[in-house]
Design a protein around this motif. Structure first.
Motif, PDB file in Angstrom:
ATOM      1  N   SER A 125     -10.793   5.125  38.020  1.00  0.00           N
ATOM      2  CA  SER A 125     -11.671   5.779  37.223  1.00  0.00           C
ATOM      3  C   SER A 125     -11.618   5.238  35.740  1.00  0.00           C
ATOM      4  CB  SER A 125     -10.705   7.217  37.041  1.00  0.00           C
ATOM      5  OG  SER A 125      -9.433   7.233  36.466  1.00  0.00           O
ATOM      6  N   PHE A 126     -12.911   4.658  35.516  1.00  0.00           N
ATOM      7  CA  PHE A 126     -13.307   4.262  34.380  1.00  0.00           C
ATOM      8  C   PHE A 126     -13.502   5.484  33.293  1.00  0.00           C
ATOM      9  CE2 PHE A 126     -16.369   2.665  31.082  1.00  0.00           C
ATOM     10  CZ  PHE A 126     -15.619   1.569  30.818  1.00  0.00           C
ATOM     11  N   SER A 127     -13.947   6.603  33.723  1.00  0.00           N
ATOM     12  CA  SER A 127     -14.088   7.444  32.737  1.00  0.00           C
ATOM     13  C   SER A 127     -12.699   8.086  32.269  1.00  0.00           C
ATOM     14  CB  SER A 127     -14.841   8.783  33.700  1.00  0.00           C
ATOM     15  OG  SER A 127     -14.206   9.149  34.862  1.00  0.00           O
ATOM     16  N   PHE A 159      -8.984   8.781  27.933  1.00  0.00           N
ATOM     17  CA  PHE A 159      -7.663   8.501  27.404  1.00  0.00           C
ATOM     18  C   PHE A 159      -7.851   7.806  26.164  1.00  0.00           C
ATOM     19  CE2 PHE A 159      -4.178   5.368  26.790  1.00  0.00           C
ATOM     20  CZ  PHE A 159      -3.133   6.192  26.392  1.00  0.00           C
ATOM     21  N   LEU A 160      -8.646   6.896  25.949  1.00  0.00           N
ATOM     22  CA  LEU A 160      -9.036   6.102  24.778  1.00  0.00           C
ATOM     23  C   LEU A 160      -9.705   6.755  23.669  1.00  0.00           C
ATOM     24  CD1 LEU A 160      -9.592   2.507  26.123  1.00  0.00           C
ATOM     25  CD2 LEU A 160      -7.733   3.329  25.104  1.00  0.00           C
ATOM     26  N   TYR A 161     -10.610   7.701  24.081  1.00  0.00           N
ATOM     27  CA  TYR A 161     -11.402   8.697  23.205  1.00  0.00           C
ATOM     28  C   TYR A 161     -10.449   9.607  22.550  1.00  0.00           C
ATOM     29  CZ  TYR A 161     -14.444  12.170  21.797  1.00  0.00           C
ATOM     30  OH  TYR A 161     -15.430  12.867  21.094  1.00  0.00           O
ATOM     31  N   LYS A 162      -9.446  10.117  23.395  1.00  0.00           N
ATOM     32  CA  LYS A 162      -8.393  11.038  22.720  1.00  0.00           C
ATOM     33  C   LYS A 162      -7.492  10.464  21.512  1.00  0.00           C
ATOM     34  CE  LYS A 162      -6.359  12.577  26.509  1.00  0.00           C
ATOM     35  NZ  LYS A 162      -5.411  13.491  27.102  1.00  0.00           N
ATOM     36  N   ILE A 163      -7.482   9.132  21.879  1.00  0.00           N
ATOM     37  CA  ILE A 163      -6.630   8.506  20.894  1.00  0.00           C
ATOM     38  C   ILE A 163      -7.409   8.101  19.805  1.00  0.00           C
ATOM     39  CG2 ILE A 163      -5.436   6.077  20.176  1.00  0.00           C
ATOM     40  CD1 ILE A 163      -4.305   6.195  23.055  1.00  0.00           C
ATOM     41  N   GLY A 197      -7.409   9.364  15.026  1.00  0.00           N
ATOM     42  CA  GLY A 197      -7.540   8.470  14.243  1.00  0.00           C
ATOM     43  C   GLY A 197      -6.460   7.496  14.067  1.00  0.00           C
ATOM     44  N   ASP A 198      -5.695   7.242  15.062  1.00  0.00           N
ATOM     45  CA  ASP A 198      -4.695   6.222  15.283  1.00  0.00           C
ATOM     46  C   ASP A 198      -5.284   4.866  15.605  1.00  0.00           C
ATOM     47  OD1 ASP A 198      -2.281   4.743  15.175  1.00  0.00           O
ATOM     48  OD2 ASP A 198      -1.326   6.247  16.622  1.00  0.00           O
ATOM     49  N   TRP A 199      -5.744   4.205  15.047  1.00  0.00           N
ATOM     50  CA  TRP A 199      -6.145   2.699  15.051  1.00  0.00           C
ATOM     51  C   TRP A 199      -5.417   1.891  15.737  1.00  0.00           C
ATOM     52  CZ3 TRP A 199     -11.495   2.369  15.206  1.00  0.00           C
ATOM     53  CH2 TRP A 199     -12.171   3.275  14.504  1.00  0.00           C
ATOM     54  N   ILE A 200      -4.246   1.668  15.340  1.00  0.00           N
ATOM     55  CA  ILE A 200      -3.169   0.783  15.661  1.00  0.00           C
ATOM     56  C   ILE A 200      -2.890   1.283  17.108  1.00  0.00           C
ATOM     57  CG2 ILE A 200      -1.055  -0.114  15.651  1.00  0.00           C
ATOM     58  CD1 ILE A 200      -2.717  -0.883  13.296  1.00  0.00           C
ATOM     59  N   LYS A 201      -2.570   2.454  17.455  1.00  0.00           N
ATOM     60  CA  LYS A 201      -2.398   2.896  18.916  1.00  0.00           C
ATOM     61  C   LYS A 201      -3.571   2.688  19.651  1.00  0.00           C
ATOM     62  CE  LYS A 201      -0.570   6.663  21.528  1.00  0.00           C
ATOM     63  NZ  LYS A 201      -0.375   8.388  21.503  1.00  0.00           N
ATOM     64  N   PHE A 202      -4.781   2.911  19.254  1.00  0.00           N
ATOM     65  CA  PHE A 202      -6.022   2.614  20.068  1.00  0.00           C
ATOM     66  C   PHE A 202      -6.194   1.224  20.472  1.00  0.00           C
ATOM     67  CE2 PHE A 202     -10.597   1.390  19.942  1.00  0.00           C
ATOM     68  CZ  PHE A 202     -10.979   2.232  21.069  1.00  0.00           C
ATOM     69  N   ILE A 203      -5.781   0.255  19.372  1.00  0.00           N
ATOM     70  CA  ILE A 203      -6.161  -1.221  19.674  1.00  0.00           C
ATOM     71  C   ILE A 203      -4.965  -1.571  20.575  1.00  0.00           C
ATOM     72  CG2 ILE A 203      -6.053  -3.518  18.425  1.00  0.00           C
ATOM     73  CD1 ILE A 203      -7.405  -2.096  16.285  1.00  0.00           C
ATOM     74  N   ILE A 204      -4.073  -1.275  20.285  1.00  0.00           N
ATOM     75  CA  ILE A 204      -2.760  -1.577  21.422  1.00  0.00           C
ATOM     76  C   ILE A 204      -3.102  -0.962  22.831  1.00  0.00           C
ATOM     77  CG2 ILE A 204      -0.317  -1.417  21.818  1.00  0.00           C
ATOM     78  CD1 ILE A 204      -0.094  -1.559  18.671  1.00  0.00           C
ATOM     79  N   SER A 205      -3.316   0.178  22.958  1.00  0.00           N
ATOM     80  CA  SER A 205      -3.488   0.868  24.117  1.00  0.00           C
ATOM     81  C   SER A 205      -4.829   0.284  25.024  1.00  0.00           C
ATOM     82  CB  SER A 205      -3.756   2.030  23.965  1.00  0.00           C
ATOM     83  OG  SER A 205      -2.834   2.799  23.517  1.00  0.00           O
ATOM     84  N   PHE A 206      -5.747   0.014  24.239  1.00  0.00           N
ATOM     85  CA  PHE A 206      -6.999  -0.699  24.967  1.00  0.00           C
ATOM     86  C   PHE A 206      -6.400  -1.975  25.369  1.00  0.00           C
ATOM     87  CE2 PHE A 206     -10.858  -3.399  24.478  1.00  0.00           C
ATOM     88  CZ  PHE A 206     -11.692  -2.659  25.479  1.00  0.00           C
ATOM     89  N   SER A 266      -3.520  -3.423  25.913  1.00  0.00           N
ATOM     90  CA  SER A 266      -2.496  -3.469  26.997  1.00  0.00           C
ATOM     91  C   SER A 266      -3.034  -3.006  28.393  1.00  0.00           C
ATOM     92  CB  SER A 266      -1.438  -2.554  26.565  1.00  0.00           C
ATOM     93  OG  SER A 266      -1.885  -1.505  26.364  1.00  0.00           O
ATOM     94  N   ILE A 267      -4.022  -2.099  28.274  1.00  0.00           N
ATOM     95  CA  ILE A 267      -4.345  -1.411  29.510  1.00  0.00           C
ATOM     96  C   ILE A 267      -5.040  -2.763  30.239  1.00  0.00           C
ATOM     97  CG2 ILE A 267      -6.086  -0.073  30.513  1.00  0.00           C
ATOM     98  CD1 ILE A 267      -4.896   2.067  28.603  1.00  0.00           C
ATOM     99  N   ILE A 268      -6.105  -3.394  29.653  1.00  0.00           N
ATOM    100  CA  ILE A 268      -7.114  -4.352  30.059  1.00  0.00           C
ATOM    101  C   ILE A 268      -5.950  -5.662  30.513  1.00  0.00           C
ATOM    102  CG2 ILE A 268      -8.477  -6.204  29.627  1.00  0.00           C
ATOM    103  CD1 ILE A 268      -9.821  -3.578  29.754  1.00  0.00           C
ATOM    104  N   ILE A 269      -5.160  -5.863  29.824  1.00  0.00           N
ATOM    105  CA  ILE A 269      -4.157  -7.067  30.107  1.00  0.00           C
ATOM    106  C   ILE A 269      -3.120  -6.658  31.458  1.00  0.00           C
ATOM    107  CG2 ILE A 269      -2.102  -8.456  29.294  1.00  0.00           C
ATOM    108  CD1 ILE A 269      -3.548  -8.341  26.593  1.00  0.00           C
TER     109      ILE A 269
END
Length: 109
Positions: A63-65, A70-74, A78-87, A89-92
């Motif tokens: 589910s790409f959606s 999940f990323l949209y909620k983060i 406004g938590d940019w660090i968590k957003f970048i790390i989550s994005f 890490s999920i890809i990797i």
């Protein structure tokens, strides 16, 4: 595209969507999907079987959606660090899992 291949893709989409409805964790679905995606790629199936599995089943199962939501909620928090790390890490994690599925499939055959 032949009607038999088209109906196979539709059936695979149905099965993938049906299974996805019972698993409520996007990360788990993404990891399983990536592993089996790599596994199927390494098998070198016929063109129609590959389209049925990759475009039918896996596009409906993973589910790409769910990943984007999940990323949209983060992102909205406004938590940019968590957003970048989550994005990242999920890809990797998914890339390594896909490669592991590819590697396992090659070792089996």
């Amino acid at each position: 595209m032949k009607i038999k291949s088209f109906s196979g893709i539709l059936f695979a989409c149905y099965i993938g969507t049906f299974l996805r409805a019972f698993i409520n964790n996007s990360l788990v679905v993404s990891i399983f999907g990536s592993f089996f995606f790599g596994f199927v790629i390494a098998k070198r199936l016929s063109y129609s079987r590959e389209k049925i599995m990759l475009n039918g089943f896996f596009s409906s199962f993973t589910s790409f959606s769910g990943f984007i939501y999940f990323l949209y909620k983060i992102f909205n928090q406004g938590d940019w660090i968590k957003f970048i790390i989550s994005f990242n890490s999920i890809i990797i994690i998914n890339l390594f899992t896909m490669y592991f599925g590819f590697w396992i499939s090659r070792k089996i055959t």
